[in-house]
Write a protein that holds these residues in place. Structure first.
Motif, PDB file in Angstrom:
ATOM      1  N   ILE A   1      -7.129 -40.943 -12.525  1.00 31.64           N
ATOM      2  CA  ILE A   1      -5.698 -40.640 -12.399  1.00 31.64           C
ATOM      3  C   ILE A   1      -4.874 -41.912 -12.547  1.00 31.64           C
ATOM      4  O   ILE A   1      -3.842 -41.920 -13.235  1.00 31.64           O
ATOM      5  CB  ILE A   1      -5.414 -39.930 -11.067  1.00 31.64           C
ATOM      6  CG1 ILE A   1      -6.030 -38.535 -11.088  1.00 31.64           C
ATOM      7  CG2 ILE A   1      -3.921 -39.844 -10.785  1.00 31.64           C
ATOM      8  CD1 ILE A   1      -5.912 -37.773  -9.806  1.00 31.64           C
ATOM      9  N   ASP A   2      -5.308 -42.996 -11.927  1.00 36.83           N
ATOM     10  CA  ASP A   2      -4.594 -44.266 -12.062  1.00 36.83           C
ATOM     11  C   ASP A   2      -4.568 -44.733 -13.514  1.00 36.83           C
ATOM     12  O   ASP A   2      -3.532 -45.199 -14.007  1.00 36.83           O
ATOM     13  CB  ASP A   2      -5.241 -45.343 -11.183  1.00 36.83           C
ATOM     14  CG  ASP A   2      -5.052 -45.086  -9.700  1.00 36.83           C
ATOM     15  OD1 ASP A   2      -4.115 -44.319  -9.346  1.00 36.83           O
ATOM     16  OD2 ASP A   2      -5.837 -45.637  -8.904  1.00 36.83           O
ATOM     17  N   GLN A   3      -5.707 -44.599 -14.207  1.00 44.22           N
ATOM     18  CA  GLN A   3      -5.769 -44.996 -15.610  1.00 44.22           C
ATOM     19  C   GLN A   3      -4.859 -44.104 -16.458  1.00 44.22           C
ATOM     20  O   GLN A   3      -4.191 -44.584 -17.370  1.00 44.22           O
ATOM     21  CB  GLN A   3      -7.203 -44.912 -16.114  1.00 44.22           C
ATOM     22  CG  GLN A   3      -7.367 -45.292 -17.566  1.00 44.22           C
ATOM     23  CD  GLN A   3      -8.771 -45.038 -18.065  1.00 44.22           C
ATOM     24  OE1 GLN A   3      -9.577 -44.401 -17.392  1.00 44.22           O
ATOM     25  NE2 GLN A   3      -9.063 -45.537 -19.260  1.00 44.22           N
ATOM     26  N   PHE A   4      -4.823 -42.818 -16.148  1.00 44.83           N
ATOM     27  CA  PHE A   4      -3.960 -41.900 -16.900  1.00 44.83           C
ATOM     28  C   PHE A   4      -2.500 -42.304 -16.763  1.00 44.83           C
ATOM     29  O   PHE A   4      -1.770 -42.386 -17.742  1.00 44.83           O
ATOM     30  CB  PHE A   4      -4.158 -40.464 -16.418  1.00 44.83           C
ATOM     31  CG  PHE A   4      -3.244 -39.478 -17.079  1.00 44.83           C
ATOM     32  CD1 PHE A   4      -3.545 -38.978 -18.332  1.00 44.83           C
ATOM     33  CD2 PHE A   4      -2.066 -39.068 -16.470  1.00 44.83           C
ATOM     34  CE1 PHE A   4      -2.703 -38.074 -18.959  1.00 44.83           C
ATOM     35  CE2 PHE A   4      -1.217 -38.173 -17.091  1.00 44.83           C
ATOM     36  CZ  PHE A   4      -1.530 -37.670 -18.341  1.00 44.83           C
ATOM     37  N   PHE A   5      -2.066 -42.572 -15.547  1.00 41.68           N
ATOM     38  CA  PHE A   5      -0.661 -42.937 -15.348  1.00 41.68           C
ATOM     39  C   PHE A   5      -0.337 -44.296 -15.935  1.00 41.68           C
ATOM     40  O   PHE A   5       0.804 -44.559 -16.310  1.00 41.68           O
ATOM     41  CB  PHE A   5      -0.293 -42.895 -13.866  1.00 41.68           C
ATOM     42  CG  PHE A   5      -0.135 -41.497 -13.337  1.00 41.68           C
ATOM     43  CD1 PHE A   5       0.689 -40.579 -13.967  1.00 41.68           C
ATOM     44  CD2 PHE A   5      -0.815 -41.089 -12.211  1.00 41.68           C
ATOM     45  CE1 PHE A   5       0.831 -39.295 -13.494  1.00 41.68           C
ATOM     46  CE2 PHE A   5      -0.688 -39.804 -11.722  1.00 41.68           C
ATOM     47  CZ  PHE A   5       0.138 -38.898 -12.361  1.00 41.68           C
ATOM     48  N   ALA A   6      -1.327 -45.177 -16.042  1.00 44.59           N
ATOM     49  CA  ALA A   6      -1.089 -46.494 -16.639  1.00 44.59           C
ATOM     50  C   ALA A   6      -0.993 -46.412 -18.155  1.00 44.59           C
ATOM     51  O   ALA A   6      -0.190 -47.129 -18.769  1.00 44.59           O
ATOM     52  CB  ALA A   6      -2.197 -47.465 -16.239  1.00 44.59           C
ATOM     53  N   THR A   7      -1.801 -45.536 -18.787  1.00 43.23           N
ATOM     54  CA  THR A   7      -1.808 -45.471 -20.257  1.00 43.23           C
ATOM     55  C   THR A   7      -0.868 -44.414 -20.819  1.00 43.23           C
ATOM     56  O   THR A   7      -0.340 -44.587 -21.912  1.00 43.23           O
ATOM     57  CB  THR A   7      -3.233 -45.191 -20.771  1.00 43.23           C
ATOM     58  OG1 THR A   7      -3.702 -43.964 -20.213  1.00 43.23           O
ATOM     59  CG2 THR A   7      -4.166 -46.326 -20.400  1.00 43.23           C
TER      60      THR A   7
ATOM     61  N   ALA B   1      -8.499 -33.220 -19.913  1.00 45.47           N
ATOM     62  CA  ALA B   1      -9.628 -32.316 -19.694  1.00 45.47           C
ATOM     63  C   ALA B   1     -10.566 -32.870 -18.626  1.00 45.47           C
ATOM     64  O   ALA B   1     -11.041 -32.128 -17.760  1.00 45.47           O
ATOM     65  CB  ALA B   1     -10.382 -32.098 -21.001  1.00 45.47           C
ATOM     66  N   THR B   2     -10.820 -34.164 -18.665  1.00 45.29           N
ATOM     67  CA  THR B   2     -11.694 -34.782 -17.666  1.00 45.29           C
ATOM     68  C   THR B   2     -11.074 -34.706 -16.284  1.00 45.29           C
ATOM     69  O   THR B   2     -11.753 -34.381 -15.299  1.00 45.29           O
ATOM     70  CB  THR B   2     -11.974 -36.246 -18.041  1.00 45.29           C
ATOM     71  OG1 THR B   2     -12.498 -36.295 -19.360  1.00 45.29           O
ATOM     72  CG2 THR B   2     -12.969 -36.870 -17.086  1.00 45.29           C
ATOM     73  N   ILE B   3      -9.803 -34.982 -16.191  1.00 47.20           N
ATOM     74  CA  ILE B   3      -9.112 -34.955 -14.891  1.00 47.20           C
ATOM     75  C   ILE B   3      -9.059 -33.540 -14.339  1.00 47.20           C
ATOM     76  O   ILE B   3      -9.276 -33.318 -13.151  1.00 47.20           O
ATOM     77  CB  ILE B   3      -7.701 -35.569 -15.016  1.00 47.20           C
ATOM     78  CG1 ILE B   3      -7.810 -37.080 -15.212  1.00 47.20           C
ATOM     79  CG2 ILE B   3      -6.854 -35.256 -13.795  1.00 47.20           C
ATOM     80  CD1 ILE B   3      -6.498 -37.751 -15.539  1.00 47.20           C
ATOM     81  N   HIS B   4      -8.816 -32.565 -15.182  1.00 50.44           N
ATOM     82  CA  HIS B   4      -8.668 -31.188 -14.708  1.00 50.44           C
ATOM     83  C   HIS B   4      -9.992 -30.538 -14.322  1.00 50.44           C
ATOM     84  O   HIS B   4      -9.996 -29.521 -13.627  1.00 50.44           O
ATOM     85  CB  HIS B   4      -7.948 -30.348 -15.751  1.00 50.44           C
ATOM     86  CG  HIS B   4      -6.487 -30.691 -15.841  1.00 50.44           C
ATOM     87  ND1 HIS B   4      -5.669 -30.157 -16.791  1.00 50.44           N
ATOM     88  CD2 HIS B   4      -5.688 -31.514 -15.114  1.00 50.44           C
ATOM     89  CE1 HIS B   4      -4.443 -30.626 -16.649  1.00 50.44           C
ATOM     90  NE2 HIS B   4      -4.445 -31.464 -15.634  1.00 50.44           N
ATOM     91  N   LYS B   5     -11.130 -31.095 -14.767  1.00 49.60           N
ATOM     92  CA  LYS B   5     -12.429 -30.557 -14.372  1.00 49.60           C
ATOM     93  C   LYS B   5     -12.838 -31.032 -12.980  1.00 49.60           C
ATOM     94  O   LYS B   5     -13.603 -30.361 -12.302  1.00 49.60           O
ATOM     95  CB  LYS B   5     -13.509 -30.972 -15.371  1.00 49.60           C
ATOM     96  CG  LYS B   5     -13.438 -30.254 -16.688  1.00 49.60           C
ATOM     97  CD  LYS B   5     -14.543 -30.745 -17.602  1.00 49.60           C
ATOM     98  CE  LYS B   5     -14.374 -30.163 -18.992  1.00 49.60           C
ATOM     99  NZ  LYS B   5     -15.354 -30.718 -19.926  1.00 49.60           N
ATOM    100  N   PHE B   6     -12.340 -32.186 -12.566  1.00 48.94           N
ATOM    101  CA  PHE B   6     -12.797 -32.774 -11.315  1.00 48.94           C
ATOM    102  C   PHE B   6     -12.456 -31.975 -10.062  1.00 48.94           C
ATOM    103  O   PHE B   6     -13.316 -31.847  -9.193  1.00 48.94           O
ATOM    104  CB  PHE B   6     -12.245 -34.202 -11.165  1.00 48.94           C
ATOM    105  CG  PHE B   6     -13.281 -35.240 -11.432  1.00 48.94           C
ATOM    106  CD1 PHE B   6     -14.195 -35.589 -10.466  1.00 48.94           C
ATOM    107  CD2 PHE B   6     -13.334 -35.867 -12.653  1.00 48.94           C
ATOM    108  CE1 PHE B   6     -15.153 -36.549 -10.707  1.00 48.94           C
ATOM    109  CE2 PHE B   6     -14.285 -36.825 -12.902  1.00 48.94           C
ATOM    110  CZ  PHE B   6     -15.198 -37.177 -11.934  1.00 48.94           C
TER     111      PHE B   6
END
Length: 135
Positions: A57-63, A87-92
């Motif tokens: 999540i942190d990487q998503f918000f940074a990029t 997709a990776t975040i929503h599977k977790f």
């Protein structure tokens, strides 16, 4: 008034008491195994959450500064990196929820089995007491 005779209790033989105590010990081991597996599942869920989910999540918000975690934002038709991250975040969350609920269920089953073993032990007390008083 008629005199009533007190009810008599059939005492168990020492072999019966020992075999029942053996099965109670097995119940306690089974309960401990269930509880141990439950704690491992909950621990694994927390470990995955802190080491993989939150950094994703942190990487998503940074990029991805123009998109939301729900996928909203500018057109993302050609953004394969964005779609892969989402997709990776929503599977977790479903995996983490399964691990946590499965862990809690295992812990509760372990507690239930241990409580059943305690009840069986308490039902043996009068028989052991009667056996001790006869000696």
């Amino acid at each position: 008034m008629a005199t009533e005779t007190p009810p008599t209790m059939e005492t168990y033989s020492p072999e019966t008491i020992l075999s029942t105590m053996g099965s109670i010990q097995k119940m306690l081991v089974v309960g401990a195994v269930f509880a141990g597996v439950g704690y491992l599942l909950v621990g694994a869920a927390l470990f995955l959450e802190f080491t993989q989910f939150h950094p994703l999540i942190d990487q998503f918000f940074a990029t991805q500064t123009t998109h939301s975690i729900a996928g909203g934002g500018p057109d993302r038709a050609g953004a394969s990196l964005l779609n892969a991250q989402l997709a990776t975040i929503h599977k977790f969350p479903s995996l983490l929820l399964w691990l946590k609920l499965g862990g809690i269920a295992h812990i509760l089953v372990g507690i239930f089995v241990a409580l059943a073993a305690i009840v069986r032990t308490l039902t043996l007390v009068p028989h052991r007491l009667a056996y001790a008083m006869d000696e």
